[in-house]
Design a protein around this motif. Structure first.
Motif, PDB file in Angstrom:
ATOM      1  N   GLN A 206      29.690  26.156 -14.764  1.00  0.00           N
ATOM      2  CA  GLN A 206      30.681  26.570 -15.752  1.00  0.00           C
ATOM      3  C   GLN A 206      29.963  26.801 -17.084  1.00  0.00           C
ATOM      4  OE1 GLN A 206      33.271  23.553 -17.652  1.00  0.00           O
ATOM      5  NE2 GLN A 206      34.875  24.365 -16.318  1.00  0.00           N
ATOM      6  N   PHE A 207      30.016  28.026 -17.597  1.00  0.00           N
ATOM      7  CA  PHE A 207      29.268  28.400 -18.795  1.00  0.00           C
ATOM      8  C   PHE A 207      30.206  28.768 -19.944  1.00  0.00           C
ATOM      9  CE2 PHE A 207      25.971  28.767 -15.684  1.00  0.00           C
ATOM     10  CZ  PHE A 207      24.781  28.579 -16.360  1.00  0.00           C
ATOM     11  N   MET A 208      29.701  28.560 -21.143  1.00  0.00           N
ATOM     12  CA  MET A 208      30.361  29.026 -22.350  1.00  0.00           C
ATOM     13  C   MET A 208      29.287  29.632 -23.253  1.00  0.00           C
ATOM     14  SD  MET A 208      32.760  26.789 -24.887  1.00  0.00           S
ATOM     15  CE  MET A 208      33.874  26.412 -23.523  1.00  0.00           C
ATOM     16  N   TYR A 209      29.611  30.764 -23.880  1.00  0.00           N
ATOM     17  CA  TYR A 209      28.613  31.496 -24.654  1.00  0.00           C
ATOM     18  C   TYR A 209      28.978  31.543 -26.133  1.00  0.00           C
ATOM     19  CZ  TYR A 209      27.051  32.848 -20.045  1.00  0.00           C
ATOM     20  OH  TYR A 209      26.607  32.809 -18.749  1.00  0.00           O
ATOM     21  N   ALA A 210      27.964  31.736 -26.952  1.00  0.00           N
ATOM     22  CA  ALA A 210      28.140  31.710 -28.400  1.00  0.00           C
ATOM     23  C   ALA A 210      28.895  32.944 -28.884  1.00  0.00           C
ATOM     24  CB  ALA A 210      26.781  31.631 -29.089  1.00  0.00           C
TER      25      ALA A 210
ATOM     26  N   ASP B 198      46.009  25.555 -33.562  1.00  0.00           N
ATOM     27  CA  ASP B 198      46.804  26.165 -32.488  1.00  0.00           C
ATOM     28  C   ASP B 198      46.059  27.410 -32.034  1.00  0.00           C
ATOM     29  OD1 ASP B 198      48.678  27.023 -30.714  1.00  0.00           O
ATOM     30  OD2 ASP B 198      50.265  27.400 -32.189  1.00  0.00           O
ATOM     31  N   THR B 199      45.327  27.296 -30.920  1.00  0.00           N
ATOM     32  CA  THR B 199      44.438  28.383 -30.519  1.00  0.00           C
ATOM     33  C   THR B 199      44.426  28.571 -29.007  1.00  0.00           C
ATOM     34  OG1 THR B 199      42.453  27.037 -30.187  1.00  0.00           O
ATOM     35  CG2 THR B 199      42.883  27.792 -32.415  1.00  0.00           C
ATOM     36  N   VAL B 200      43.960  29.736 -28.625  1.00  0.00           N
ATOM     37  CA  VAL B 200      43.434  29.953 -27.273  1.00  0.00           C
ATOM     38  C   VAL B 200      41.936  29.702 -27.396  1.00  0.00           C
ATOM     39  CG1 VAL B 200      43.071  31.603 -25.400  1.00  0.00           C
ATOM     40  CG2 VAL B 200      45.213  31.648 -26.713  1.00  0.00           C
ATOM     41  N   HIS B 201      41.480  28.550 -26.917  1.00  0.00           N
ATOM     42  CA  HIS B 201      40.080  28.201 -27.125  1.00  0.00           C
ATOM     43  C   HIS B 201      39.193  28.988 -26.153  1.00  0.00           C
ATOM     44  CE1 HIS B 201      39.859  25.416 -23.612  1.00  0.00           C
ATOM     45  NE2 HIS B 201      41.122  25.178 -23.899  1.00  0.00           N
ATOM     46  N   SER B 202      37.907  28.772 -26.217  1.00  0.00           N
ATOM     47  CA  SER B 202      36.960  29.592 -25.469  1.00  0.00           C
ATOM     48  C   SER B 202      37.155  29.445 -23.961  1.00  0.00           C
ATOM     49  CB  SER B 202      35.522  29.207 -25.832  1.00  0.00           C
ATOM     50  OG  SER B 202      35.261  29.497 -27.180  1.00  0.00           O
ATOM     51  N   TYR B 203      37.202  30.583 -23.279  1.00  0.00           N
ATOM     52  CA  TYR B 203      37.252  30.566 -21.819  1.00  0.00           C
ATOM     53  C   TYR B 203      35.874  30.247 -21.255  1.00  0.00           C
ATOM     54  CZ  TYR B 203      41.855  32.813 -21.795  1.00  0.00           C
ATOM     55  OH  TYR B 203      43.177  33.098 -21.970  1.00  0.00           O
ATOM     56  N   TYR B 204      35.865  29.713 -20.048  1.00  0.00           N
ATOM     57  CA  TYR B 204      34.620  29.517 -19.324  1.00  0.00           C
ATOM     58  C   TYR B 204      34.303  30.752 -18.505  1.00  0.00           C
ATOM     59  CZ  TYR B 204      35.936  24.673 -20.295  1.00  0.00           C
ATOM     60  OH  TYR B 204      36.315  23.514 -20.909  1.00  0.00           O
ATOM     61  N   GLU B 205      33.044  30.889 -18.190  1.00  0.00           N
ATOM     62  CA  GLU B 205      32.583  31.851 -17.193  1.00  0.00           C
ATOM     63  C   GLU B 205      31.790  31.089 -16.156  1.00  0.00           C
ATOM     64  OE1 GLU B 205      30.892  35.425 -19.230  1.00  0.00           O
ATOM     65  OE2 GLU B 205      31.668  34.441 -21.028  1.00  0.00           O
ATOM     66  N   GLN B 206      31.636  31.650 -14.970  1.00  0.00           N
ATOM     67  CA  GLN B 206      30.940  30.904 -13.942  1.00  0.00           C
ATOM     68  C   GLN B 206      29.843  31.728 -13.276  1.00  0.00           C
ATOM     69  OE1 GLN B 206      31.892  30.984  -9.843  1.00  0.00           O
ATOM     70  NE2 GLN B 206      34.080  30.738 -10.266  1.00  0.00           N
ATOM     71  N   ILE B 207      28.810  30.996 -12.847  1.00  0.00           N
ATOM     72  CA  ILE B 207      27.708  31.570 -12.078  1.00  0.00           C
ATOM     73  C   ILE B 207      27.532  30.711 -10.839  1.00  0.00           C
ATOM     74  CG2 ILE B 207      25.236  32.100 -12.040  1.00  0.00           C
ATOM     75  CD1 ILE B 207      25.332  32.502 -15.039  1.00  0.00           C
ATOM     76  N   PRO B 208      27.466  31.330  -9.643  1.00  0.00           N
ATOM     77  CA  PRO B 208      27.264  30.546  -8.416  1.00  0.00           C
ATOM     78  C   PRO B 208      25.938  29.782  -8.449  1.00  0.00           C
ATOM     79  CG  PRO B 208      28.032  32.750  -7.896  1.00  0.00           C
ATOM     80  CD  PRO B 208      27.694  32.755  -9.357  1.00  0.00           C
ATOM     81  N   LEU B 209      25.893  28.688  -7.685  1.00  0.00           N
ATOM     82  CA  LEU B 209      24.742  27.801  -7.667  1.00  0.00           C
ATOM     83  C   LEU B 209      24.221  27.591  -6.253  1.00  0.00           C
ATOM     84  CD1 LEU B 209      26.025  24.964 -10.058  1.00  0.00           C
ATOM     85  CD2 LEU B 209      24.633  26.954 -10.676  1.00  0.00           C
TER      86      LEU B 209
ATOM     87  N   SER C 203      29.852  21.049 -27.604  1.00  0.00           N
ATOM     88  CA  SER C 203      31.288  21.216 -27.753  1.00  0.00           C
ATOM     89  C   SER C 203      31.864  21.598 -26.395  1.00  0.00           C
ATOM     90  CB  SER C 203      31.603  22.303 -28.780  1.00  0.00           C
ATOM     91  OG  SER C 203      32.997  22.420 -28.969  1.00  0.00           O
ATOM     92  N   PRO C 204      32.582  20.681 -25.739  1.00  0.00           N
ATOM     93  CA  PRO C 204      33.004  20.937 -24.359  1.00  0.00           C
ATOM     94  C   PRO C 204      33.989  22.074 -24.198  1.00  0.00           C
ATOM     95  CG  PRO C 204      33.976  18.907 -25.185  1.00  0.00           C
ATOM     96  CD  PRO C 204      32.977  19.340 -26.199  1.00  0.00           C
ATOM     97  N   TYR C 205      34.766  22.365 -25.235  1.00  0.00           N
ATOM     98  CA  TYR C 205      35.790  23.405 -25.101  1.00  0.00           C
ATOM     99  C   TYR C 205      35.582  24.561 -26.074  1.00  0.00           C
ATOM    100  CZ  TYR C 205      37.820  19.169 -23.130  1.00  0.00           C
ATOM    101  OH  TYR C 205      38.013  18.010 -22.428  1.00  0.00           O
ATOM    102  N   GLY C 206      34.447  24.589 -26.754  1.00  0.00           N
ATOM    103  CA  GLY C 206      34.167  25.662 -27.678  1.00  0.00           C
ATOM    104  C   GLY C 206      34.445  25.268 -29.112  1.00  0.00           C
ATOM    105  N   THR C 207      34.014  26.128 -30.028  1.00  0.00           N
ATOM    106  CA  THR C 207      34.165  25.880 -31.454  1.00  0.00           C
ATOM    107  C   THR C 207      35.628  25.640 -31.809  1.00  0.00           C
ATOM    108  OG1 THR C 207      32.248  27.231 -31.976  1.00  0.00           O
ATOM    109  CG2 THR C 207      33.835  26.872 -33.734  1.00  0.00           C
ATOM    110  N   GLY C 208      35.861  24.598 -32.628  1.00  0.00           N
ATOM    111  CA  GLY C 208      37.208  24.271 -33.055  1.00  0.00           C
ATOM    112  C   GLY C 208      37.889  23.250 -32.181  1.00  0.00           C
ATOM    113  N   THR C 209      37.145  22.637 -31.240  1.00  0.00           N
ATOM    114  CA  THR C 209      37.744  21.612 -30.377  1.00  0.00           C
ATOM    115  C   THR C 209      37.079  20.278 -30.672  1.00  0.00           C
ATOM    116  OG1 THR C 209      36.251  22.239 -28.563  1.00  0.00           O
ATOM    117  CG2 THR C 209      38.404  23.292 -28.624  1.00  0.00           C
ATOM    118  N   SER C 210      36.266  19.758 -29.776  1.00  0.00           N
ATOM    119  CA  SER C 210      35.583  18.488 -30.011  1.00  0.00           C
ATOM    120  C   SER C 210      34.122  18.770 -30.343  1.00  0.00           C
ATOM    121  CB  SER C 210      35.658  17.594 -28.767  1.00  0.00           C
ATOM    122  OG  SER C 210      36.984  17.212 -28.506  1.00  0.00           O
TER     123      SER C 210
END
Length: 756
Positions: free
Chosen positions: A739-743, A249-260, A80-87
């Protein structure tokens, strides 16, 4: 890890084998009815690997959306690219869509009441008032068509009846969760019945945004209503009319980031948690670092509406039947996101999308006797438009340009504005046939064939990666007037091809309650056009924009067995897939591309269902999977290697134990514990070390108190161990971060339901 896998297998086998030592009663498991072959059959009589969940099970588990259900299906993962409730991109046996763009159909087809959902954004819908859900593994193109090379998911809603019935359910929980679901139906006259169902679900976000001006992410904001009328005028005619409207109509899940860090030869990335991205940012320096805690400069918001109509006309002519299915769907969505997940203004994207489609299926069939068959024709017409846009401010001066007073980047940027403005018209025609011939008491031969003609007209009116830009280093750095001298170079493409799916199968029933089957089948998925944010390779060679058909030759052997007077079921299968021109998505820099590569996959699943005692029941599921995509070109074009499919865990396992406690009188108590496990898997087809998602084990508990014939009160805890595992990862090599997203973390609450 191997030791854990071994223990898990031994645990499952011990439970299944040990059933015979504890079973003493005469009651049996409930029969499961499915429509995997376009007619109602017992699950145990269908020679296809199928997992089915009843609507009651879905409500008892507390599932709210499509992704929730997948945890209970062996061999299935999701993206799910944008978090639960999106695609919701469903992945079965490693086969799935790994792209976040809206313009591609998935190789796992999704149906609601036999109506095909063309658009991926339409798939992650709210679940309410369902009769059951069926997951079919392996190619299903002969009867269902439309790109089911890896399998399909079929959601069947509850239908009107001549008996007045319904329910109302109210749920409250942490994160201010408030969910109301209700349905009511019954007779209007002797020939007409109705059913109306509604859903309202709201929940605060669980992803904390440290920016005080922005709401937390991961909200639930779903409303839906469905109305159905069933006319049964007599003479074995029936007409079912359904209309549904839903809104998110939501504020969907934010991303978090970790350097690479990046390997200079292959270009593959690895995590560098204590480093910085190319703008000198590390979220730990701003109070982040914990999972589901972020700090962004811009919001994540999604607004989506869907409207659906379906007319089903049926007529029985003794042994024969006629069915007409006419459907229409319209979906509109706008989604915005802060794609750099930082207080720097590095990346912001917007994805407006609109699509509507019409389908018509006509079929006739015979479902009795030794020779049963189905034949039909199918038509689909879809229009889709999309104007994705993203601004990337690539930092040029690196971490040395960070302002010490604010900790934010204060150097020069190289601005890039990616965009696409595309439209696509799809016309598809198909004819299909399916026969089942019982040529001996124990033997049945099955054959199926489907011809499909697909025609797609694609026009990208202005893709930033294709602009003419005199004096500019890259096209996407050149803006259109009045902001710059950019000149659009529209791309137009036409796809016109015939596709063929087929199936040959032999079923053998050596004893009552035992079915053994072997099949070979071919599934096909139409080609198409890369759209949205094109990679640099496609920008320099527009011949890479179209991609070709994929074909899957699938070999499968399976068994379905019922023992101990119906108290034990063992359903298992093994398979081998040989893919030609597998449609492989990869993201390089700040652009993506689907290319065709050969691929293979093999593995198997086992499902066990048993009544251990009069009061204790058990369900276990287990899968093993091995996949390989040949000659994947890495981020560095000189690096080519075989890779595993994305979102293809080697091991999945799930289980449910239910214990009924008789209390006497009008009260009863049910205790339920369930779990699911997924092993490590990669989030992209390059298999970057940074994209390896950790394995996880999650478990849940549910206590249900029956209060008389009509009322029940439930208390639940989901994700008891508070496992906030990484659920999605994306590599931004040009910006230096992942770019990370967590459960979702632990949730708990109460549900009160009245049934009548």
């Amino acid at each position: 890890m191997f030791k854990f896998h071994t223990h898990l297998v031994v645990f499952a086998l011990t439970l299944s084998i040990g059933v015979s030592q504890v079973v003493v009663a005469q009651s049996a498991l409930e029969e499961v009815i499915v429509t995997a072959q376009k007619r109602e059959q017992s699950l145990q009589d269908v020679g296809i690997s199928v997992t089915a969940l009843s609507g009651e099970s879905i409500r008892s588990y507390g599932f709210s959306n499509v992704l929730d259900v997948l945890a209970k299906v062996p061999g299935v993962d999701s993206y799910s690219p944008y978090g639960t409730g999106t695609s919701a991109n469903i992945v079965i046996r490693g086969i799935g869509l790994n792209d976040f763009g809206e313009g591609h159909e998935a190789p796992i087809a999704t149906y609601v009441d036999e109506f095909y959902l063309v658009s991926v954004p339409a798939v992650d819908f709210a679940l309410f008032d369902l009769e059951r859900v069926e997951f079919l593994r392996g190619p299903q193109g002969t009867l269902f068509g439309r790109n089911a090379t890896g399998g399909l998911a079929h959601f069947i809603t509850a239908k009107p009846t001549q008996e007045f019935n319904g329910f109302a359910s109210l749920e409250v929980g942490n994160f201010s969760n408030l969910k109301f679901e209700a349905a009511a139906g019954g007779p209007i006259s002797d020939t007409t019945s109705f059913r109306v169902a509604v859903l309202s679900h709201n929940r605060d976000g669980y992803v904390e945004n440290l920016n005080p001006e922005l709401d937390d992410g991961g909200e639930a904001g779903n409303t839906a209503i469905r109305a159905q009328l069933l006319f049964e005028p007599g003479n074995d005619w029936s007409v079912l009319l359904k209309g549904e409207h839903s809104k998110i109509d939501t504020v969907h899940s934010y991303y978090e980031q970790i350097p690479l860090n990046f390997d200079p030869v292959s270009g593959l990335s690895s995590l560098n948690p204590n480093g910085t991205d190319f703008a000198g940012y590390n979220e730990q320096d701003f109070g982040g670092g914990d999972r589901n805690v972020t700090y962004t400069s811009d919001p994540q918001e999604m607004d989506q509406e869907g409207t659906h109509f379906l007319a089903r006309i049926e007529k029985d002519f003794g042994e024969y039947s006629f069915t007409s299915l006419t459907g229409y769907y319209d979906v509109e969505r706008n989604l915005v996101e802060d794609c750099d997940a930082s207080p720097n203004v590095i990346c912001f994207a917007e994805f407006p999308y609109q699509s509507d489609w019409f389908t018509q299926e006509l079929r006739i069939g015979r479902s009795s006797g030794d020779f049963q068959w189905t034949a039909g024709v199918y038509y689909l017409s879809q229009d889709a438009t999309n104007q994705p846009a993203a601004v990337f401010n690539v930092p040029l001066d690196g971490p040395g340009a960070v302002d010490p007073s604010s900790g934010l980047y204060n150097g020069a940027f190289f601005p890039i504005a990616l965009s696409g403005d595309w439209i696509q018209d799809t016309q598809s025609y198909s004819a299909f046939g399916h026969i089942e011939y019982a040529f001996a008491p124990e033997w049945t031969f099955t054959a199926g064939f489907r011809w499909t003609h697909d025609k797609k007209d694609f026009l990208d009116q202005d893709n930033a990666s294709l602009r003419s830009c005199p004096g500019f280093p890259i096209p996407s750095n050149c803006f259109l007037p009045p902001d710059g001298p950019g000149i659009p170079n529209p791309y137009e493409g036409n796809y016109d091809d015939d596709l063929y799916s087929w199936r040959l199968q032999l079923d053998y029933e050596p004893a009552d309650g035992v079915l053994v089957y072997a099949s070979v089948s071919q599934g096909t998925k139409a080609g198409g056009f890369n759209n949205g944010f094109l990679s640099a390779a496609a920008a320099s060679d527009t011949g890479l924009i179209p991609y070709g058909d994929e074909k899957n030759i699938a070999f499968e052997v399976g068994e379905k067995a019922t023992f101990l007077d119906g108290r034990l079921r063992l359903n298992g299968s093994v398979f081998y897939y040989d893919y030609s021109d597998f449609q492989t998505f990869n993201w390089v820099g700040i652009g993506g591309l689907i290319v065709n590569s050969d691929a293979t996959a093999y593995g198997g699943e086992m499902e066990v269902q048993a009544l251990l005692t009069d009061n204790l029941s058990m369900q276990l599921g287990f899968s093993y999977l091995d996949t390989e995509i040949e000659d994947v070109v890495g981020p560095s074009a000189s690096y080519v290697a075989d890779r595993e499919m994305a979102n293809a865990p080697e091991i999945t396992a799930s289980g449910t134990f239910v214990y009924d406690v008789p209390l006497g009188g009008n009260y009863d108590l049910r205790l339920q514990w369930d779990f699911n496990y997924i092993s490590e898997r990669y989030a992209n087809n390059f298999n970057d070390p940074s994209s390896e998602l950790d394995s996880y084990f999650k478990h849940n508990a549910l206590v249900t108190l029956g209060l008389g014939e009509n009322w029940k009160l439930q208390a639940y805890v989901r994700n008891i161990s508070d496992k906030e595992h990484a659920a999605r990862m994306f590599v931004f090599s040009d910006l230096g971060y992942g770019q990370f997203m967590y459960a979702q973390p632990r949730t708990y609450g109460l549900n009160l339901t009245y049934t009548y």
